[in-house]
Design a protein around this motif. Structure first.
Motif, PDB file in Angstrom:
ATOM      1  N   GLU A 183      51.074  80.386  60.130  1.00  0.00           N
ATOM      2  CA  GLU A 183      51.261  79.684  58.856  1.00  0.00           C
ATOM      3  C   GLU A 183      52.705  79.794  58.387  1.00  0.00           C
ATOM      4  O   GLU A 183      53.268  78.829  57.853  1.00  0.00           O
ATOM      5  CB  GLU A 183      50.309  80.267  57.809  1.00  0.00           C
ATOM      6  N   TYR A 184      53.306  80.943  58.587  1.00  0.00           N
ATOM      7  CA  TYR A 184      54.689  81.149  58.164  1.00  0.00           C
ATOM      8  C   TYR A 184      55.631  80.207  58.910  1.00  0.00           C
ATOM      9  O   TYR A 184      56.512  79.572  58.317  1.00  0.00           O
ATOM     10  CB  TYR A 184      55.089  82.602  58.430  1.00  0.00           C
ATOM     11  N   THR A 185      55.425  80.106  60.217  1.00  0.00           N
ATOM     12  CA  THR A 185      56.262  79.210  61.010  1.00  0.00           C
ATOM     13  C   THR A 185      56.069  77.766  60.579  1.00  0.00           C
ATOM     14  O   THR A 185      57.038  76.998  60.481  1.00  0.00           O
ATOM     15  CB  THR A 185      55.938  79.363  62.506  1.00  0.00           C
ATOM     16  N   ALA A 186      54.833  77.390  60.287  1.00  0.00           N
ATOM     17  CA  ALA A 186      54.556  76.019  59.867  1.00  0.00           C
ATOM     18  C   ALA A 186      55.210  75.696  58.526  1.00  0.00           C
ATOM     19  O   ALA A 186      55.697  74.584  58.314  1.00  0.00           O
ATOM     20  CB  ALA A 186      53.047  75.800  59.784  1.00  0.00           C
ATOM     21  N   VAL A 187      55.239  76.672  57.618  1.00  0.00           N
ATOM     22  CA  VAL A 187      55.760  76.425  56.270  1.00  0.00           C
ATOM     23  C   VAL A 187      57.279  76.585  56.208  1.00  0.00           C
ATOM     24  O   VAL A 187      57.977  75.757  55.609  1.00  0.00           O
ATOM     25  CB  VAL A 187      55.082  77.370  55.252  1.00  0.00           C
ATOM     26  N   HIS A 188      57.813  77.658  56.811  1.00  0.00           N
ATOM     27  CA  HIS A 188      59.231  77.981  56.644  1.00  0.00           C
ATOM     28  C   HIS A 188      60.062  77.899  57.928  1.00  0.00           C
ATOM     29  O   HIS A 188      61.290  77.902  57.858  1.00  0.00           O
ATOM     30  CB  HIS A 188      59.387  79.388  56.059  1.00  0.00           C
ATOM     31  N   GLY A 189      59.415  77.847  59.071  1.00  0.00           N
ATOM     32  CA  GLY A 189      60.150  77.861  60.328  1.00  0.00           C
ATOM     33  C   GLY A 189      60.416  79.270  60.816  1.00  0.00           C
ATOM     34  O   GLY A 189      60.061  80.252  60.162  1.00  0.00           O
ATOM     35  N   GLU A 190      61.054  79.380  61.973  1.00  0.00           N
ATOM     36  CA  GLU A 190      61.325  80.675  62.579  1.00  0.00           C
ATOM     37  C   GLU A 190      62.715  81.177  62.201  1.00  0.00           C
ATOM     38  O   GLU A 190      63.653  80.400  62.050  1.00  0.00           O
ATOM     39  CB  GLU A 190      61.206  80.588  64.105  1.00  0.00           C
ATOM     40  N   LYS A 191      62.806  82.462  62.073  1.00  0.00           N
ATOM     41  CA  LYS A 191      64.067  83.113  61.730  1.00  0.00           C
ATOM     42  C   LYS A 191      65.121  82.870  62.809  1.00  0.00           C
ATOM     43  O   LYS A 191      64.808  82.795  64.001  1.00  0.00           O
ATOM     44  CB  LYS A 191      63.791  84.610  61.580  1.00  0.00           C
ATOM     45  N   THR A 192      66.371  82.765  62.395  1.00  0.00           N
ATOM     46  CA  THR A 192      67.463  82.616  63.345  1.00  0.00           C
ATOM     47  C   THR A 192      67.469  83.801  64.306  1.00  0.00           C
ATOM     48  O   THR A 192      67.428  84.956  63.859  1.00  0.00           O
ATOM     49  CB  THR A 192      68.815  82.557  62.607  1.00  0.00           C
ATOM     50  N   PRO A 193      67.487  83.562  65.615  1.00  0.00           N
ATOM     51  CA  PRO A 193      67.448  84.679  66.579  1.00  0.00           C
ATOM     52  C   PRO A 193      68.599  85.642  66.364  1.00  0.00           C
ATOM     53  O   PRO A 193      69.726  85.250  66.060  1.00  0.00           O
ATOM     54  CB  PRO A 193      67.555  83.975  67.937  1.00  0.00           C
ATOM     55  N   ARG A 194      68.308  86.938  66.527  1.00  0.00           N
ATOM     56  CA  ARG A 194      69.301  87.994  66.394  1.00  0.00           C
ATOM     57  C   ARG A 194      69.618  88.586  67.759  1.00  0.00           C
ATOM     58  O   ARG A 194      68.725  88.714  68.596  1.00  0.00           O
ATOM     59  CB  ARG A 194      68.768  89.125  65.515  1.00  0.00           C
ATOM     60  N   PRO A 195      70.887  88.992  67.981  1.00  0.00           N
ATOM     61  CA  PRO A 195      71.183  89.777  69.179  1.00  0.00           C
ATOM     62  C   PRO A 195      70.545  91.144  69.058  1.00  0.00           C
ATOM     63  O   PRO A 195      70.169  91.577  67.970  1.00  0.00           O
ATOM     64  CB  PRO A 195      72.708  89.867  69.182  1.00  0.00           C
TER      65      PRO A 195
END
Length: 290
Positions: free
Chosen positions: A256-268
């Motif tokens: 649900e989080y991904t659907a509503v807000h998207g995925e966090k910017t990848p971190r090294p």
């Protein structure tokens, strides 16, 4: 600060202050300041911060832990981490009013970077209370309860779930399961709250309030979130309780989080770790919610 944790201009207000530290914890804070200064001094330390229930004034003697964020002049080394662990152990032994100590380490430049602007930067500016040195918040923006903030603080739950499952499979004692249940429960409540944060339009670090606010928008899941809030306060050794959080509420919330807000910017792999996204090894290190 209004009832939604905002200042007069609608930005998220800093939630803690040294004058809110309960009297029982004042000696702990003084000792932490002294030990950090003695150990890291001016050569390594940029600034130090308190976070969690102690600077919010809600800490309970014998129950609450002491949570600290150190911003170093350079990126943390193994020697820095060893020194932090030594401070944690010494303070935990010395003060029965705290149930554990957690110290997070990050480089000051990383915390001020564009990548961390809405995660580590937000954490320092809004959820941390200055203890030593110049305040990094002076170089950070004012934050509002936006979808961007939601995405960059907790938009990586889908990456954390497999790690939790692996740890649950390796947990052989009740103490192991209790420690993991605390991490999992607090993270799920925090993620549930930030899922609805832009719609509600404010900020809170209170577990129970977070669960209830989540329930306004997802009533079909509110009982699970209330259970998570309860486990976050009083960790459980019950494998079924842990399994329900990791295998049912967790996957639904991540999707649900991904659907509503998207995925966090990848971190090294070297990105700084703040309680707003990854759970450090010592439980949740107090997280920002208590």
């Amino acid at each position: 600060m209004d009832e939604r944790g905002l200042d007069r201009d609608g930005a998220i207000a800093r939630e803690g202050a040294l004058d809110r530290v309960p009297a029982a914890f004042a000696p702990v804070v003084d000792a932490a300041r002294a030990r950090i200064g003695e150990t890291f001094g001016g050569a390594r330390l940029h600034s130090a911060y308190l976070y969690g229930s102690i600077p919010r004034g809600t800490a309970v003697p014998g129950v609450s832990d002491l949570d600290l964020q150190l911003a170093l002049l350079d990126e943390p080394t193994e020697a820095d981490r060893a020194d932090a662990r030594a401070i944690e152990a010494a303070l935990d032994r010395a003060f029965p009013q705290i149930d554990g100590v957690g110290i997070l380490l990050a480089g000051s430049r990383a915390l001020l970077s564009e990548l961390e602007r809405h995660d580590g930067g937000f954490f320092v500016a809004c959820l941390c209370t200055p203890l030593l040195g110049p305040d990094l918040a002076e170089h950070l923006p004012r934050y509002r309860p936006t979808s961007l903030l939601a995405r960059e603080t907790n938009g990586d739950l889908h990456l954390v779930l497999p790690r939790w499952r692996a740890r649950a499979a390796e947990a052989v004692t009740g103490a192991d399961r209790k420690a993991l249940s605390r991490i999992v429960a607090r993270r799920l409540v925090r993620t549930g709250f930030t899922l609805v944060m832009p719609r509600w339009g404010g900020w809170t670090s209170d577990l129970d309030e977070s669960a209830e606010l989540f329930g306004r928008y997802y009533p079909e899941r509110v009982e699970q979130m209330r259970i998570a809030a309860a486990v976050g306060r009083t960790p459980s050794a019950d494998p079924a309780a842990l399994g329900g959080l990791i295998d049912d509420l967790g996957p639904w919330l991540a999707a649900e989080y991904t659907a509503v807000h998207g995925e966090k910017t990848p971190r090294p792999l070297t990105a700084p770790t703040s309680p707003t996204h990854l759970s450090p090894s010592r439980g949740i290190r107090g997280a920002q919610m208590m």
